[in-house]
Design a protein around this motif. Structure first.
Motif, mmCIF file in Angstrom:
data_model
loop_
_atom_site.group_PDB
_atom_site.id
_atom_site.type_symbol
_atom_site.label_atom_id
_atom_site.label_comp_id
_atom_site.label_asym_id
_atom_site.label_seq_id
_atom_site.Cartn_x
_atom_site.Cartn_y
_atom_site.Cartn_z
ATOM 1 N N PHE A 1 -5.398 10.364 -12.199
ATOM 2 C CA PHE A 1 -4.122 9.928 -11.645
ATOM 3 C C PHE A 1 -4.331 8.634 -10.855
ATOM 4 N N ASN A 2 -3.577 7.609 -11.145
ATOM 5 C CA ASN A 2 -3.702 6.327 -10.445
ATOM 6 C C ASN A 2 -2.857 6.333 -9.168
ATOM 7 N N ALA A 3 -3.260 7.166 -8.232
ATOM 8 C CA ALA A 3 -2.508 7.371 -6.998
ATOM 9 C C ALA A 3 -2.551 6.152 -6.080
ATOM 10 N N GLY A 4 -3.660 5.454 -6.040
ATOM 11 C CA GLY A 4 -3.772 4.286 -5.165
ATOM 12 C C GLY A 4 -2.753 3.219 -5.510
ATOM 13 N N ASP A 5 -2.557 2.961 -6.803
ATOM 14 C CA ASP A 5 -1.548 1.985 -7.218
ATOM 15 C C ASP A 5 -0.149 2.443 -6.836
ATOM 16 N N TYR A 6 0.102 3.753 -6.935
ATOM 17 C CA TYR A 6 1.397 4.317 -6.549
ATOM 18 C C TYR A 6 1.673 4.054 -5.062
ATOM 19 N N PHE A 7 0.706 4.354 -4.199
ATOM 20 C CA PHE A 7 0.919 4.152 -2.764
ATOM 21 C C PHE A 7 1.037 2.666 -2.419
ATOM 22 N N ALA A 8 0.278 1.817 -3.085
ATOM 23 C CA ALA A 8 0.391 0.371 -2.856
ATOM 24 C C ALA A 8 1.786 -0.116 -3.239
ATOM 25 N N ALA A 9 2.312 0.354 -4.376
ATOM 26 C CA ALA A 9 3.653 -0.047 -4.812
ATOM 27 C C ALA A 9 4.728 0.465 -3.858
ATOM 28 N N ALA A 10 4.436 1.583 -3.177
ATOM 29 C CA ALA A 10 5.380 2.149 -2.208
ATOM 30 C C ALA A 10 5.301 1.448 -0.856
ATOM 31 N N GLY A 11 4.387 0.484 -0.719
ATOM 32 C CA GLY A 11 4.264 -0.265 0.525
ATOM 33 C C GLY A 11 3.428 0.405 1.590
ATOM 34 N N VAL A 12 2.656 1.405 1.213
ATOM 35 C CA VAL A 12 1.795 2.085 2.172
ATOM 36 C C VAL A 12 0.608 1.187 2.491
ATOM 37 N N SER A 13 0.392 0.938 3.766
ATOM 38 C CA SER A 13 -0.708 0.087 4.204
ATOM 39 C C SER A 13 -1.976 0.929 4.331
#
Length: 117
Positions: free
Chosen positions: A65-77
Motif C-alpha cells: 500500500f502506497n500510504a506515504g504518497d496518500y498522506f503527502a497528497a492529503a497535506g500531512v507534514s
C-alpha cells in the motif's frame, strides 16, 4: 470461488483511505511476481476483488500500500524519510475457495491489519 479483497482506513483522520495505490505480488522463494495493481475508491475499497477465480491459488502473497504518497497528497507534514511509507503485508492463502479480506488501518506513524470477513 475464493477471492481476495482489501480496504484502507485512515486512522489519523477517521476516514476511508481513498486514492491509495495497492499492488499485489505472489511470493515464490526469494522472487516476487506482480499480479495486480489497483487504487482504492472513495470508500477506501477496491472496486473489484484483487484476486479471484482460477488466479486464486494457495501460496504466499504480499500486498503493498502506497500510504506515504496518500498522506503527502492529503497535506500531512511528515519528516523525510517518511516513518510509514510503503506498507508491505505478507500473508498466506491456504484455502483458494475462501474469501480472504486483508484490510489496512494506517496513520503516518503506525499501521495494523487483520483477516477480516
Amino acid at each position: 470461488m475464493g477471492k481476495l479483497t482489501t480496504h484502507v482506513l485512515d486512522t489519523a483522520h477517521g476516514r476511508p483511505g481513498a486514492g491509495i495505490a495497492v499492488e499485489l505480488f505472489k511470493l515464490e522463494g526469494d522472487a516476487r511476481r506482480s499480479l495486480a495493481r489497483t487504487v482504492t475508491n472513495d470508500d477506501g475499497r477496491c472496486d473489484k476483488p484483487i484476486l479471484e477465480g482460477d488466479a486464486m491459488v494457495p501460496g504466499e502473497y504480499e500486498l503493498v500500500f502506497n500510504a506515504g504518497d496518500y498522506f503527502a497528497a492529503a497535506g500531512v507534514s511528515v519528516p523525510e524519510p517518511r516513518f510509514v511509507d510503503r506498507v508491505a503485508l505478507r500473508f498466506g492463502i491456504a484455502d483458494a475457495a475462501a474469501h480472504y479480506h486483508v484490510p489496512l488501518l494506517v496513520s503516518p506513524w503506525a499501521y495494523s491489519t487483520y483477516r477480516g470477513s
